[in-house]
Design a protein around this motif. Structure first.
Motif, PDB file in Angstrom:
ATOM      1  N   GLY A 246       0.815  -1.205   0.000  1.00 13.20           N
ATOM      2  CA  GLY A 246       0.000   0.000   0.000  1.00 13.20           C
ATOM      3  C   GLY A 246       0.852   1.259   0.000  1.00 13.20           C
ATOM      4  O   GLY A 246       0.550   2.220  -0.717  1.00 13.20           O
ATOM      5  N   ILE A 247       1.916   1.234   0.805  1.00 14.02           N
ATOM      6  CA  ILE A 247       2.813   2.405   0.853  1.00 14.02           C
ATOM      7  C   ILE A 247       3.489   2.621  -0.490  1.00 14.02           C
ATOM      8  O   ILE A 247       3.580   3.754  -0.987  1.00 14.02           O
ATOM      9  CB  ILE A 247       3.864   2.225   1.968  1.00 14.02           C
ATOM     10  CG1 ILE A 247       3.183   2.252   3.343  1.00 14.02           C
ATOM     11  CG2 ILE A 247       4.949   3.297   1.881  1.00 14.02           C
ATOM     12  CD1 ILE A 247       4.117   1.911   4.488  1.00 14.02           C
ATOM     13  N   PHE A 248       3.964   1.518  -1.105  1.00 14.52           N
ATOM     14  CA  PHE A 248       4.621   1.626  -2.414  1.00 14.52           C
ATOM     15  C   PHE A 248       3.648   2.162  -3.469  1.00 14.52           C
ATOM     16  O   PHE A 248       3.999   3.021  -4.290  1.00 14.52           O
ATOM     17  CB  PHE A 248       5.163   0.255  -2.832  1.00 14.52           C
ATOM     18  CG  PHE A 248       5.738   0.255  -4.216  1.00 14.52           C
ATOM     19  CD1 PHE A 248       7.006   0.743  -4.465  1.00 14.52           C
ATOM     20  CD2 PHE A 248       4.993  -0.225  -5.298  1.00 14.52           C
ATOM     21  CE1 PHE A 248       7.535   0.758  -5.750  1.00 14.52           C
ATOM     22  CE2 PHE A 248       5.510  -0.218  -6.582  1.00 14.52           C
ATOM     23  CZ  PHE A 248       6.780   0.275  -6.807  1.00 14.52           C
ATOM     24  N   THR A 249       2.408   1.648  -3.462  1.00 10.13           N
ATOM     25  CA  THR A 249       1.400   2.106  -4.431  1.00 10.13           C
ATOM     26  C   THR A 249       1.111   3.576  -4.251  1.00 10.13           C
ATOM     27  O   THR A 249       1.009   4.337  -5.230  1.00 10.13           O
ATOM     28  CB  THR A 249       0.104   1.287  -4.282  1.00 10.13           C
ATOM     29  OG1 THR A 249       0.393  -0.101  -4.453  1.00 10.13           O
ATOM     30  CG2 THR A 249      -0.940   1.731  -5.287  1.00 10.13           C
ATOM     31  N   LEU A 250       0.973   4.023  -3.005  1.00 10.05           N
ATOM     32  CA  LEU A 250       0.703   5.438  -2.738  1.00 10.05           C
ATOM     33  C   LEU A 250       1.844   6.316  -3.219  1.00 10.05           C
ATOM     34  O   LEU A 250       1.629   7.357  -3.847  1.00 10.05           O
ATOM     35  CB  LEU A 250       0.468   5.630  -1.245  1.00 10.05           C
ATOM     36  CG  LEU A 250       0.198   7.075  -0.786  1.00 10.05           C
ATOM     37  CD1 LEU A 250      -1.044   7.629  -1.452  1.00 10.05           C
ATOM     38  CD2 LEU A 250       0.086   7.141   0.733  1.00 10.05           C
ATOM     39  N   LEU A 251       3.089   5.882  -2.940  1.00 11.19           N
ATOM     40  CA  LEU A 251       4.250   6.662  -3.378  1.00 11.19           C
ATOM     41  C   LEU A 251       4.326   6.722  -4.903  1.00 11.19           C
ATOM     42  O   LEU A 251       4.657   7.768  -5.480  1.00 11.19           O
ATOM     43  CB  LEU A 251       5.531   6.054  -2.801  1.00 11.19           C
ATOM     44  CG  LEU A 251       5.716   6.197  -1.286  1.00 11.19           C
ATOM     45  CD1 LEU A 251       6.959   5.431  -0.838  1.00 11.19           C
ATOM     46  CD2 LEU A 251       5.816   7.671  -0.890  1.00 11.19           C
ATOM     47  N   ALA A 252       4.017   5.567  -5.556  1.00 11.45           N
ATOM     48  CA  ALA A 252       4.045   5.542  -7.017  1.00 11.45           C
ATOM     49  C   ALA A 252       2.993   6.483  -7.594  1.00 11.45           C
ATOM     50  O   ALA A 252       3.254   7.204  -8.574  1.00 11.45           O
ATOM     51  CB  ALA A 252       3.810   4.113  -7.518  1.00 11.45           C
ATOM     52  N   MET A 253       1.799   6.501  -6.992  1.00 11.15           N
ATOM     53  CA  MET A 253       0.743   7.391  -7.462  1.00 11.15           C
ATOM     54  C   MET A 253       1.137   8.848  -7.273  1.00 11.15           C
ATOM     55  O   MET A 253       0.901   9.684  -8.161  1.00 11.15           O
ATOM     56  CB  MET A 253      -0.560   7.082  -6.716  1.00 11.15           C
ATOM     57  CG  MET A 253      -1.192   5.742  -7.076  1.00 11.15           C
ATOM     58  SD  MET A 253      -2.665   5.379  -6.077  1.00 11.15           S
ATOM     59  CE  MET A 253      -3.722   6.756  -6.535  1.00 11.15           C
ATOM     60  N   LEU A 254       1.751   9.167  -6.140  1.00  8.64           N
ATOM     61  CA  LEU A 254       2.186  10.535  -5.902  1.00  8.64           C
ATOM     62  C   LEU A 254       3.271  10.946  -6.897  1.00  8.64           C
ATOM     63  O   LEU A 254       3.268  12.073  -7.411  1.00  8.64           O
ATOM     64  CB  LEU A 254       2.690  10.678  -4.465  1.00  8.64           C
ATOM     65  CG  LEU A 254       1.627  10.591  -3.369  1.00  8.64           C
ATOM     66  CD1 LEU A 254       2.292  10.575  -1.993  1.00  8.64           C
ATOM     67  CD2 LEU A 254       0.645  11.764  -3.474  1.00  8.64           C
TER      68      LEU A 254
END
Length: 343
Positions: free
Chosen positions: A24-32
């Motif tokens: 989830g953290i990786f996905t959020l960072l990628a989206m940002l």
């Protein structure tokens, strides 16, 4: 012993909660990161558009894209304008239209689609001011150098009018639908198109009445990439000495009568046309009547020729004739039909 063994198994089990948390953290960072990159690219694109518009203005041929913006987040980039205009004061050309919307997928930026809202107003020397309306007009371009691989333009509910005075419009041409395509075939270029429910008002063809019809064409220009990629003013000269082929051209009159044309053509060094064209037609009597109304100066030749060919072929059968074009002179056998001026 058993209790110890089970405890070891539990200790070795993967911690799925932790994995989901890091995913989830990786996905959020990628989206940002992608959001930041998209808006940075959008800002860069707007600057490029501004530079291009400023360049056209400096050259004396301004292009306007009112209230422009780059839209399409997260997976597209597209230029949006509330209205568009082009002017070339030195040639007296002015073109304007309503909203423009374009889009390209981020993973395939070379394929651009566009949609334009009407009406379009066109003013040009030697041309009656035009006002064009449509219910749908969109285009697709697969970009390449020095010429796109493919260009397609399609419209529905087309209505071309002549602006005869302030607030007054005279209908000139209308079509239920129309489309035009250009595609590269190695070094050659093919042009194709079709129109349905095409009507032409007699007011713009004095002395001629063209019945309601549908039409299509597919022609090939040899060495077309080099020719079309030339400067516009150089294209007529570049066409001289070149060859082409009418692979198919079809006209179908709603009142009856159908003609298909195919054959090789070429331009000589003086711009005169040569060719051997096969004309295949159905319902020769009705076709002859329609063409006689459209080309009254050749009615005395067209009607008897088509009626005789239809009679020889038999009722409801196709008939064919060969048109020979030499130095712009058209003939059917030994019967002269007309002349085509030099390009």
């Amino acid at each position: 012993m058993t209790s110890t063994h089970n405890g070891g198994d539990l200790a070795r089990k993967p911690n799925f909660a932790r994995r989901i948390k890091w995913l989830g953290i990786f996905t959020l960072l990628a989206m940002l990161a992608w959001t930041g990159a998209w808006f940075w690219l959008a800002d860069l694109g707007e600057n490029k558009v501004d530079e291009a518009l400023a360049k056209t203005a400096a050259q004396g041929r301004p292009v306007a894209c009112d209230n422009r913006s780059i839209q399409g987040y997260p997976f597209r980039f597209g230029l949006f304008c509330d209205s568009v205009r082009f002017e070339d004061p030195t040639r007296g050309v002015r073109v304007s239209a309503s909203a423009l919307r374009t889009a390209a997928q981020v993973y395939n930026p070379w394929h651009l689609i566009a949609e334009l809202e009407g009406p379009a107003l066109i003013d040009a020397p030697g041309l009656q001011p035009l006002e064009i309306h449509w219910s749908l007009l969109h285009a697709s371009v697969r970009a390449n150098k020095p010429l796109p691989d493919r260009v397609s333009v399609e419209g529905k509910g087309l209505d071309v009018g002549l602006r005869i005075e302030a607030g007054a419009l005279a209908r000139a041409i209308a079509a239920d639908y129309a489309a035009g395509h250009m595609r590269r075939e190695d070094k050659d270029v093919a042009f194709a198109g079709e129109a349905g429910g095409l009507s032409i008002d007699p007011a713009i063809t004095p002395g001629r009445t063209i019945p309601l019809l549908s039409a299509s064409y597919d022609v090939l220009l040899k060495d077309g990439v080099r020719i079309i990629a030339a400067k516009p003013k150089d294209i007529p000269a570049a066409l001289r000495g070149q060859r082409g082929e009418i692979r198919s051209a079809v006209v179908i009159f709603d009142e009856g009568g159908e003609a298909r044309v195919a054959g090789p053509v070429s331009l000589d060094s003086t711009g005169l046309l040569d060719g051997d064209i096969t004309v295949t037609f159905k319902d020769g009597d009705k076709l002859g009547q329609a063409l006689a109304r459209a080309i009254p100066e050749a009615a005395s030749v067209i009607k008897p020729a088509l009626s005789a060919a239809a009679l020889a072929a038999g009722k409801d059968k196709e008939a064919s004739l060969i048109l020979t074009i030499r130095k712009g002179r058209i003939s059917a056998g030994f019967i002269p039909i007309g002349n085509i001026p030099a390009l």
